[in-house]
Design a protein around this motif. Structure first.
Motif, PDB file in Angstrom:
ATOM      1  N   ARG A  19       0.807  -1.220   0.000  1.00 53.93           N
ATOM      2  CA  ARG A  19       0.000   0.000   0.000  1.00 53.93           C
ATOM      3  C   ARG A  19       0.839   1.268   0.000  1.00 53.93           C
ATOM      4  NH1 ARG A  19      -3.193  -2.668   3.974  1.00 53.93           N
ATOM      5  NH2 ARG A  19      -2.190  -1.405   5.588  1.00 53.93           N
ATOM      6  N   VAL A  20       2.070   1.173   0.531  1.00 56.42           N
ATOM      7  CA  VAL A  20       2.847   2.384   0.779  1.00 56.42           C
ATOM      8  C   VAL A  20       4.108   2.380  -0.076  1.00 56.42           C
ATOM      9  CG1 VAL A  20       3.998   3.753   2.525  1.00 56.42           C
ATOM     10  CG2 VAL A  20       1.958   2.451   3.113  1.00 56.42           C
ATOM     11  N   ASP A  21       4.325   3.446  -0.791  1.00 57.58           N
ATOM     12  CA  ASP A  21       5.534   3.593  -1.592  1.00 57.58           C
ATOM     13  C   ASP A  21       6.451   4.618  -0.943  1.00 57.58           C
ATOM     14  OD1 ASP A  21       4.650   1.806  -3.561  1.00 57.58           O
ATOM     15  OD2 ASP A  21       3.457   3.410  -4.504  1.00 57.58           O
ATOM     16  N   GLY A  22       7.720   4.565  -1.309  1.00 55.34           N
ATOM     17  CA  GLY A  22       8.667   5.588  -0.861  1.00 55.34           C
ATOM     18  C   GLY A  22       8.874   5.616   0.625  1.00 55.34           C
ATOM     19  N   LEU A  23       8.994   4.441   1.251  1.00 55.70           N
ATOM     20  CA  LEU A  23       9.123   4.400   2.703  1.00 55.70           C
ATOM     21  C   LEU A  23      10.437   5.008   3.176  1.00 55.70           C
ATOM     22  CD1 LEU A  23       7.836   0.790   3.423  1.00 55.70           C
ATOM     23  CD2 LEU A  23       6.605   2.942   3.702  1.00 55.70           C
ATOM     24  N   HIS A  24      11.521   4.762   2.447  1.00 50.19           N
ATOM     25  CA  HIS A  24      12.843   5.121   2.925  1.00 50.19           C
ATOM     26  C   HIS A  24      13.349   6.366   2.197  1.00 50.19           C
ATOM     27  CE1 HIS A  24      12.270   0.896   3.903  1.00 50.19           C
ATOM     28  NE2 HIS A  24      13.127   1.072   4.883  1.00 50.19           N
ATOM     29  N   SER A  25      12.837   7.516   2.546  1.00 49.75           N
ATOM     30  CA  SER A  25      13.293   8.750   1.925  1.00 49.75           C
ATOM     31  C   SER A  25      14.522   9.263   2.658  1.00 49.75           C
ATOM     32  CB  SER A  25      12.185   9.807   1.956  1.00 49.75           C
ATOM     33  OG  SER A  25      11.764  10.053   3.282  1.00 49.75           O
ATOM     34  N   THR A  26      15.248  10.140   2.004  1.00 48.05           N
ATOM     35  CA  THR A  26      16.493  10.640   2.589  1.00 48.05           C
ATOM     36  C   THR A  26      16.388  12.096   3.017  1.00 48.05           C
ATOM     37  OG1 THR A  26      17.296  11.187   0.363  1.00 48.05           O
ATOM     38  CG2 THR A  26      17.900   9.039   1.270  1.00 48.05           C
ATOM     39  N   GLU A  27      15.527  12.881   2.389  1.00 46.15           N
ATOM     40  CA  GLU A  27      15.387  14.290   2.746  1.00 46.15           C
ATOM     41  C   GLU A  27      14.032  14.511   3.406  1.00 46.15           C
ATOM     42  OE1 GLU A  27      17.582  16.640   2.610  1.00 46.15           O
ATOM     43  OE2 GLU A  27      19.089  15.282   1.753  1.00 46.15           O
ATOM     44  N   PRO A  28      14.007  14.957   4.637  1.00 44.29           N
ATOM     45  CA  PRO A  28      12.723  15.150   5.313  1.00 44.29           C
ATOM     46  C   PRO A  28      11.966  16.339   4.751  1.00 44.29           C
ATOM     47  CG  PRO A  28      14.517  15.993   6.671  1.00 44.29           C
ATOM     48  CD  PRO A  28      15.156  15.323   5.484  1.00 44.29           C
ATOM     49  N   ARG A  29      10.652  16.268   4.870  1.00 45.44           N
ATOM     50  CA  ARG A  29       9.822  17.395   4.484  1.00 45.44           C
ATOM     51  C   ARG A  29       9.866  18.459   5.576  1.00 45.44           C
ATOM     52  NH1 ARG A  29       4.220  14.580   3.633  1.00 45.44           N
ATOM     53  NH2 ARG A  29       5.133  13.078   5.102  1.00 45.44           N
ATOM     54  N   THR A  30       9.495  19.682   5.217  1.00 51.08           N
ATOM     55  CA  THR A  30       9.490  20.773   6.195  1.00 51.08           C
ATOM     56  C   THR A  30       8.533  20.435   7.335  1.00 51.08           C
ATOM     57  OG1 THR A  30       9.948  22.386   4.451  1.00 51.08           O
ATOM     58  CG2 THR A  30       9.039  23.232   6.538  1.00 51.08           C
ATOM     59  N   GLY A  31       9.022  20.665   8.547  1.00 52.81           N
ATOM     60  CA  GLY A  31       8.198  20.393   9.721  1.00 52.81           C
ATOM     61  C   GLY A  31       8.264  18.958  10.199  1.00 52.81           C
ATOM     62  N   THR A  32       9.177  18.155   9.633  1.00 54.32           N
ATOM     63  CA  THR A  32       9.239  16.735  10.000  1.00 54.32           C
ATOM     64  C   THR A  32       9.623  16.560  11.467  1.00 54.32           C
ATOM     65  OG1 THR A  32       9.748  15.954   7.783  1.00 54.32           O
ATOM     66  CG2 THR A  32      10.463  14.565   9.604  1.00 54.32           C
ATOM     67  N   VAL A  33       8.903  15.643  12.144  1.00 50.28           N
ATOM     68  CA  VAL A  33       9.173  15.286  13.538  1.00 50.28           C
ATOM     69  C   VAL A  33       9.816  13.903  13.554  1.00 50.28           C
ATOM     70  CG1 VAL A  33       8.173  14.891  15.819  1.00 50.28           C
ATOM     71  CG2 VAL A  33       7.155  16.600  14.290  1.00 50.28           C
ATOM     72  N   LEU A  34      10.993  13.787  14.175  1.00 50.70           N
ATOM     73  CA  LEU A  34      11.586  12.467  14.397  1.00 50.70           C
ATOM     74  C   LEU A  34      10.945  11.859  15.638  1.00 50.70           C
ATOM     75  CD1 LEU A  34      13.667  10.186  13.991  1.00 50.70           C
ATOM     76  CD2 LEU A  34      15.222  11.504  15.466  1.00 50.70           C
ATOM     77  N   LEU A  35      10.425  10.650  15.479  1.00 50.30           N
ATOM     78  CA  LEU A  35       9.804   9.930  16.590  1.00 50.30           C
ATOM     79  C   LEU A  35      10.564   8.633  16.811  1.00 50.30           C
ATOM     80  CD1 LEU A  35       7.503   9.411  18.660  1.00 50.30           C
ATOM     81  CD2 LEU A  35       6.175   8.423  16.771  1.00 50.30           C
ATOM     82  N   THR A  36      11.092   8.435  18.014  1.00 53.94           N
ATOM     83  CA  THR A  36      11.694   7.151  18.368  1.00 53.94           C
ATOM     84  C   THR A  36      10.680   6.337  19.175  1.00 53.94           C
ATOM     85  OG1 THR A  36      12.631   7.871  20.479  1.00 53.94           O
ATOM     86  CG2 THR A  36      13.960   8.252  18.502  1.00 53.94           C
ATOM     87  N   GLY A  37      10.806   5.023  19.098  1.00 60.10           N
ATOM     88  CA  GLY A  37       9.883   4.167  19.845  1.00 60.10           C
ATOM     89  C   GLY A  37       8.508   4.067  19.239  1.00 60.10           C
TER      90      GLY A  37
END
Length: 959
Positions: free
Chosen positions: A651-669
């Motif tokens: 269902r999902v394409d492009g899972l592993h992108s290298t450049e984040p979009r503006t406003g991207t939040v890194l979430l661990t866990g």
């Protein structure tokens, strides 16, 4: 070595010996790199690492000291003790999955001094029960209670991983000499110390090949042995190990008569007591073939006699005294079995258990070695020169064995029976203690009496209910079927009903207390309906696994083998799961073979989960193994998760992108209970999210369209790659047990942080045990702080120091309590985490022990703060905005507070349990939590939405 010599050594270890004056010499710490753990230490470490240790392996030594105590000299002596015996300043971190001994540099030992409250009993019990952190240390704590200016109680609490009974006289003598020297300002006069314990562990591990071969031989001698039938099977998982103790006084003349009886037959006093234990349990259990455990030390070598450390092993002594044999004849039999076991005293019993595999447990999961026998001396006080010393008993009331029979020598000898309440009721244990004492008295009078004529009675339960009857009586079972097999336990099937229907695991746990071991099924398989024919009879051929029994006989013929080949189809993950079971348990089990009945335990559960996770490539935890337990159930779980993964990837394409979009939040866990809720909240707000996940879990957040950054907390490079270029960070991942990994991960994230909000999900454990009952946001911590709480404090400090030094930010710390919500990880934590003992007690129908006030003291509120995962997610998402409500602060995220009484009552109702609340002053001290945590800053985000009250979320988690 003869038994008489062993007896002399046993008694010698219980008395102080004169020491020749010498200059103190610290044990040489051989610089040979990190030392491995000894086999005995490895067992201790595993129990702690898997959360099954608690206070069970704490060794408290308390002494009332009256007179002019020199506290500075005492502190100096304690420091000198750890300088002299490096094992007392050793901690046990991991390198990969392997723990090792890390010797800390010698330094001052903190001596906490408190004014006694009342007689100080409560303070001593609480301190003695406080858990240790083996990863960070220390393994020795010292507390001095002040009753009056010249009246103190000294409590030393040491983890069993560092000491055993043979170490205590050495430590007592050394401490007395070090104290006297420090008080008088002279050099201590001490004998040379024994071999450093780290060197002992290296030598033992160097013999692993030899020890393993010897373990094979010992396992062969135990083939066919069965657990004591007197004991109730105990449901696997968390156990509170609460002990009962029953004492029967003996005349000193009886003990002397037992000693003389042994001398006449060439046996030690311990051999006589062990034979009496066999005789008592033979009558009580109605079984001749018995195996009892006893302790054996490793101090026969001269260089080890003054070594401090864990140098004990458990010996399995198997004997089969017949009823018509006299006690004297039984003594000869048991003495021979004991001698044989002692000849292999250096073979770790854990290696024997590994070789036994499933045979190490009975059909109902009861360990083979669940009963033990011992001969002890009364505890003695730590004597310090110039002071009157009196031993103070600090009983943790915990049982290492399900049942232990003891003869305590001394001026007032007595028989002791200690038992785990979950395995044996108090009334039966009391009758067993009387019978044991009566046997000891009787054999002194006449050692030629046949065992069948000795005092005692059959105490094993005679009420044997069929499995079908027990299942049908359960209110959550609508229909059931049982199929007998020719070569093993029966197969059981059930159709369940109700809003909170029982699982197969729940039903089998109930069966363990209701049916005898021989009739206990390995699993209860849940079905939508029981297949039946036109006449209403169960159609066995349509029951999963039931046709296998009938097919075995037919398969022996050529035609049968051909038919079996045609019927065989690819079973997918089931074969893989069964193979993995076999690799770790020694033989490939049937599809419905129960993990515990096959010899599994918590460590193997972790290993099995890791093996299957690696091979299948989908998430799996040790808790999943404990919950699902059979290869068939685990195969179904893996298949479902694999299907989820495939569906997500299509269902999902492009899972592993290298450049984040503006406003991207890194979430661990993001795959945990908290992180999954935060991810859902962020995506609902339309905010782009990058998640740090292991490769095999990448499909889970992909369901929400998140950007994937593969890695984990132990891979510091992956953390720095993940944080690069994002505009905000919510760090919710945590190992919970490996604090070095947690703090290193925080440092890696901060090193790569380039600005924007950084929200750290901390814990109210960082407050420790604060003063008062109302805890303000960001208020001071109170001692003691757990190692987990200290790791959170360290991470908080690093965050604020980095924000101040770099100007990045805002930085926010959100301290959360217990998190409740619908995620399966949160349900697992309810069952096995901090509330696991209460949940498991309710599930098994046992009394739920809750703290009560001591006599004369007012009853306090005790309970837990909690937060709904969805409410916590809203709060964290708000804090991850540039103008978040908690910028630069430490705040709390609390939905509400629930008393333990309310919590326990609701569990009983939801589980349909027969449990009752048992208010006890000696309940688990960790439950004594009187604090209410204020949470004004995030109140708007935390406002409960419909369904977020505690009763609703608890019902959803239990169901």
């Amino acid at each position: 070595m003869s038994n008489d010599q062993n007896d002399l050594l046993r008694r010698a270890r219980n008395r102080r010996t004169a020491l020749a004056p010498q200059r103190p010499a610290a044990a040489a710490d051989v610089d040979a790199g990190p030392a491995p753990l000894s086999h005995a230490q490895q067992r201790m470490w595993l129990m702690e690492h898997l959360g099954q240790g608690g206070a069970l392996y704490n060794v408290p030594i308390a002494t009332r000291l009256r007179g002019p105590l020199d506290r500075a000299a005492l502190a100096t002596a304690l420091t000198g003790l750890t300088e002299r015996h490096a094992v007392l300043r050793t901690r046990y971190p991991r390198r990969g999955e392997q723990p090792y001994q890390h010797l800390e540099a010698a330094g001052p030992v903190p001596l906490a001094v408190l004014d006694a409250t009342g007689d100080g009993t409560g303070q001593l019990a609480a301190e003695a029960a406080r858990p240790f952190d083996l990863t960070d240390g220390p393994v020795l704590r010292a507390l001095l209670l002040r009753h009056a200016p010249e009246d103190h109680t000294l409590l030393l609490t040491i983890h069993h991983i560092a000491v055993d009974g043979g170490s205590l006289p050495v430590l007592a003598a050394d401490l007395a000499e070090l104290y006297a020297a420090a008080r008088d300002g002279v050099e201590p006069r001490l004998p040379a110390p024994g071999m450093p314990y780290a060197e002992y562990a290296r030598q033992e591990r160097a013999r692993d090949t030899e020890l393993t071969a010897a373990a094979d031989a010992l396992a062969a001698r135990l083939a066919g042995a069965r657990p004591l039938p007197l004991l109730r099977p105990v449901a696997p998982g968390a156990r509170d190990r609460r002990a009962g103790l029953h004492a029967v006084p003996l005349d000193p003349a009886t003990v002397e008569g037992l000693r003389q009886l042994g001398a006449r037959h060439g046996a030690t006093l311990f051999a006589v007591v062990l034979t009496a234990a066999f005789a008592t349990l033979r009558t009580a259990g109605g079984q001749d073939d018995l195996t009892l455990g006893c302790a054996s030390g490793h101090r026969a070598r001269p260089e080890l006699r003054r070594t401090v450390g864990l140098g004990v092993n458990t010996l399995a002594v198997r004997a089969e005294p017949a009823g018509d044999a006299s006690f004297a004849e039984a003594l000869a039999l048991v003495r021979g079995a004991l001698l044989e076991a002692q000849q292999h005293h250096q073979v770790p019993f854990d290696l024997v258990v590994e070789r036994l595999g499933a045979a190490a447990r009975g059909a109902d999961g009861t360990p083979l070695l669940s009963a033990s026998c011992d001969l002890v001396q009364p505890a003695t006080a730590l004597t310090l020169p110039g002071l009157d010393a009196e031993h103070v008993d600090v009983d943790l009331e915990l049982a290492k064995f399900d049942l232990t029979l003891v003869l305590e020598e001394g001026p007032r000898p007595r028989c002791l029976v200690q038992h785990d309440h979950a395995a044996l009721d108090g009334a039966t244990a009391a009758r067993l203690a009387e019978a044991f004492a009566a046997v000891l008295r009787a054999v002194v009078e006449d050692a030629d009496r046949p065992l069948a004529e000795l005092p005692g009675e059959l105490l094993a339960r005679a009420d044997r209910h069929p499995v079908l009857e027990a299942l049908a009586a359960h209110p959550g079972v609508a229909d059931a079927a049982v199929v007998e097999t020719a070569d093993g336990p029966p197969l059981a099937y059930a159709v369940v009903r109700g809003a909170v229907a029982p699982s197969g695991t729940d039903l089998r746990a109930r069966l363990r207390a209701a049916v005898p071991a021989a009739e206990l099924p390995l699993a209860v398989t849940l079905l939508d309906h029981i297949p039946r024919g036109a006449d209403g009879a169960v159609d066995r051929g349509r029951l999963p696994g039931a046709a296998v029994t009938a097919a075995r006989a037919a398969a022996a013929t050529p035609a049968g083998r051909a038919e079996a080949a045609r019927a065989t189809v690819a079973t997918g993950p089931l074969d893989l799961v069964r193979t993995a079971f076999g690799e770790l348990l020694g033989s490939v089990p049937p599809a419905d073979g129960d993990f515990f009945a096959l010899g599994g335990h918590s460590l193997i559960a972790v290993q099995l989960a890791e093996r299957l996770r690696t091979r299948v490539g989908v998430p799996l935890t040790g808790l999943d193994i404990l919950e699902h337990r059979t290869p068939r159930a685990l195969a179904a779980l893996l298949a479902a998760r694999e299907e989820e993964r495939r569906a997500a990837l299509t269902r999902v394409d492009g899972l592993h992108s290298t450049e984040p979009r503006t406003g991207t939040v890194l979430l661990t866990g993001a795959t945990g209970g908290v992180g999954a809720a935060v991810l859902q909240e962020l995506m609902a707000q339309g905010r782009p999210v990058r998640v740090l996940v292991r490769p095999e879990s990448a499909h889970l957040p992909a369901l929400h369209g998140a950007e994937i950054a593969e890695g984990d907390l132990a891979d510091l490079d992956s953390l720095q790659r993940a944080v690069k270029g994002v505009d905000a960070v919510i760090h919710s991942a945590c190992t919970f047990t490996d604090h070095e990994v947690d703090t290193a991960a925080m440092r890696a994230l901060l090193d790569g942080w380039s600005g924007g909000p950084f929200v750290f999900v901390s814990s109210i454990d960082a407050y420790g045990r604060p003063p008062g009952t109302e805890v303000a946001e960001g208020g001071p911590s109170g001692a003691p702080v757990t190692a987990y709480g200290q790791a959170k404090l360290d991470c908080e400090r690093m965050l604020f120091e980095t924000a101040e030094a770099t100007g990045h930010g805002p930085a926010t710390v959100v301290r959360a309590p217990i998190v409740w919500g619908p995620h399966h990880r949160l349900r697992d934590q309810l069952r096995w985490g901090s509330t696991g003992d209460l949940y498991q007690a309710a599930l098994a129908g046992r009394p739920i022990a809750l703290p009560a006030a001591a006599d004369g003291e007012p009853q306090e509120w005790h309970g837990a703060a909690w937060v709904h995962s969805a409410a916590l997610a809203r709060a964290l998402a708000a804090c991850a905005l540039p103008d978040g409500p908690a910028a630069g602060r430490i705040v709390n995220a609390i939905t509400g507070h629930v008393s333990w009484a309310e919590f326990g009552t609701e569990l009983i109702r939801l589980l349909g349990s027969d449990s009752v609340l048992d208010l006890r002053p000696d309940a688990d001290p960790e439950l004594r939590r009187p604090w209410h945590y204020r949470a004004e800053t995030l109140a708007a985000a935390l406002q409960p939405e419909p369904g977020e009250d505690w009763r609703s979320v608890l019902a959803a988690m239990v169901g």
